[in-house]
Write a protein that holds these residues in place. Structure first.
Motif, short mmCIF file in Angstrom:
data_model
loop_
_atom_site.label_atom_id
_atom_site.label_comp_id
_atom_site.label_asym_id
_atom_site.label_seq_id
_atom_site.Cartn_x
_atom_site.Cartn_y
_atom_site.Cartn_z
N VAL A 22 0.83 -1.21 0.00
CA VAL A 22 0.00 0.00 0.00
C VAL A 22 0.86 1.25 0.00
O VAL A 22 0.64 2.19 -0.78
CB VAL A 22 -0.95 -0.01 1.21
N GLN A 25 2.56 1.89 -3.31
CA GLN A 25 1.68 2.43 -4.32
C GLN A 25 1.38 3.91 -4.08
O GLN A 25 1.34 4.71 -5.01
CB GLN A 25 0.37 1.63 -4.33
N SER A 88 0.56 -4.81 -7.34
CA SER A 88 0.54 -4.70 -5.89
C SER A 88 -0.85 -4.94 -5.30
O SER A 88 -0.98 -5.37 -4.16
CB SER A 88 1.06 -3.32 -5.45
N ALA A 89 -1.90 -4.67 -6.09
CA ALA A 89 -3.26 -4.89 -5.57
C ALA A 89 -3.49 -6.33 -5.18
O ALA A 89 -4.21 -6.61 -4.22
CB ALA A 89 -4.29 -4.46 -6.64
N LEU A 143 -10.60 -7.68 -10.32
CA LEU A 143 -9.76 -6.50 -10.55
C LEU A 143 -9.84 -6.05 -12.01
O LEU A 143 -9.88 -4.85 -12.31
CB LEU A 143 -8.31 -6.82 -10.17
N GLN A 147 -11.15 -2.49 -13.19
CA GLN A 147 -10.26 -1.68 -14.01
C GLN A 147 -10.93 -1.28 -15.32
O GLN A 147 -10.86 -0.12 -15.74
CB GLN A 147 -8.97 -2.47 -14.27
N TRP A 159 -5.95 3.83 -7.42
CA TRP A 159 -5.70 2.40 -7.25
C TRP A 159 -5.40 1.71 -8.57
O TRP A 159 -4.85 0.61 -8.59
CB TRP A 159 -6.88 1.72 -6.56
N ALA A 162 -2.00 0.33 -9.18
CA ALA A 162 -1.59 -0.94 -8.56
C ALA A 162 -1.74 -2.11 -9.52
O ALA A 162 -1.43 -3.24 -9.15
CB ALA A 162 -2.40 -1.19 -7.30
N LEU A 163 -2.24 -1.84 -10.74
CA LEU A 163 -2.45 -2.89 -11.72
C LEU A 163 -1.66 -2.59 -12.99
O LEU A 163 -1.39 -1.42 -13.30
CB LEU A 163 -3.95 -2.99 -12.07
#
Length: 263
Positions: A22, A25, A88-89, A143, A147, A159, A162-163
């Motif tokens: 977290v 990011q 990271s998600a 996700l 997205q 967020w 994070a992808l």
């Protein structure tokens, strides 16, 4: 090392790894601290499972122990994926799940071995890996859907960083689904070869539901190759397959072991 010490080390490492993902990011910091902490957590988690195995003189595959095995495999897959990709998600989601599975097994696990020969242990191993892989694919599908929706609505929230790019998320989703399909195929084949009496062992419903989940994945993968299925259709089929496999494995275990007390 004792079970308690290994459990505490895994819990701390999982929690810190998720926290650093977290922070990484939000602050844009680089470095391998989250990955290093995840590696420590995996080693400690593996030690917990090994120590239970040694103490029980055999593998414990009852409800909470099986949940811990699946979470360990999910964390291992996540560590491999996040080592090479901007993902990271996934670590933020999976590592707390792994920590909770450890706590649940420590608090409520029966810690008794399942009397299985090597063939049934192999079958169980394939089943656990298949469930872990499909769980990761399910998280990736969710996700991917979030997205895609955010990009379509031009809600470029923080967020999303994070992808990876949407195309890469989609590609990773279907690669994971392909691996899941292979593991589920091995699960079904080994079950047919090694399980003697499914009715006597309360396994017929697991086999039927697993076969339906495998069929759903097969349809999705064929639709992807032949018709280019993607987007919501891919997400819906993935969630359907995951629901069927969850009912096959943990749904039946929950009813038989926790409600009916048949261990």
């Amino acid at each position: 090392m004792t079970v308690e010490t290994a459990t505490l080390a895994a819990l701390l490492a999982y929690g810190l790894s998720a926290l650093f993902w977290v922070l990484r990011q939000r602050t844009g910091l680089h470095g391998g601290i989250p990955q290093a902490l995840a590696a420590v957590a995996l080693v400690a988690h593996g030690c917990v499972q090994f120590l239970y195995w040694r103490e029980n003189d055999g593998p414990d595959l009852h409800f909470f122990a099986a949940l811990s095995w699946v979470a360990l495999a999910m964390a291992a897959i996540t560590a491999l994926l996040t080592a090479r990709r901007q993902l990271s998600a996934l670590g933020v989601l999976v590592y707390p799940i792994a920590a909770l599975s450890l706590l649940a097994n420590a608090a409520w696990g029966v810690h008794r071995p399942n009397l299985l020969d090597w063939r049934l242990e192999l079958h169980a191993g394939f089943a656990l890996l298949a469930y872990a892989a499909l769980s990761i694919a399910t998280l990736l599908a969710v996700l991917y859907w979030l997205q895609d929706r955010a990009l379509r609505r031009r809600h470029l929230q923080s967020w999303l960083g994070a992808l990876p790019p949407l195309v890469q998320t989609e590609h990773l989703l279907f690669k994971t689904l392909g691996g899941t399909w292979l593991l589920m195929s091995l699960t079904l084949v080994s079950g047919v070869l090694f399980v003697q009496d499914m009715l006597a062992q309360n396994l017929w419903h697991k086999t039927v539901l697993t076969a339906l989940s495998w069929l759903a994945l097969s349809v999705l993968l064929i639709g992807r190759v032949r018709y280019g299925w993607r987007g919501r259709r891919a997400v819906h089929w993935t969630l359907g397959a995951a629901t069927l496999l969850a009912l096959a494995f943990f749904g039946s275990k929950f009813v038989l072991e926790l409600l009916l007390q048949k261990n």
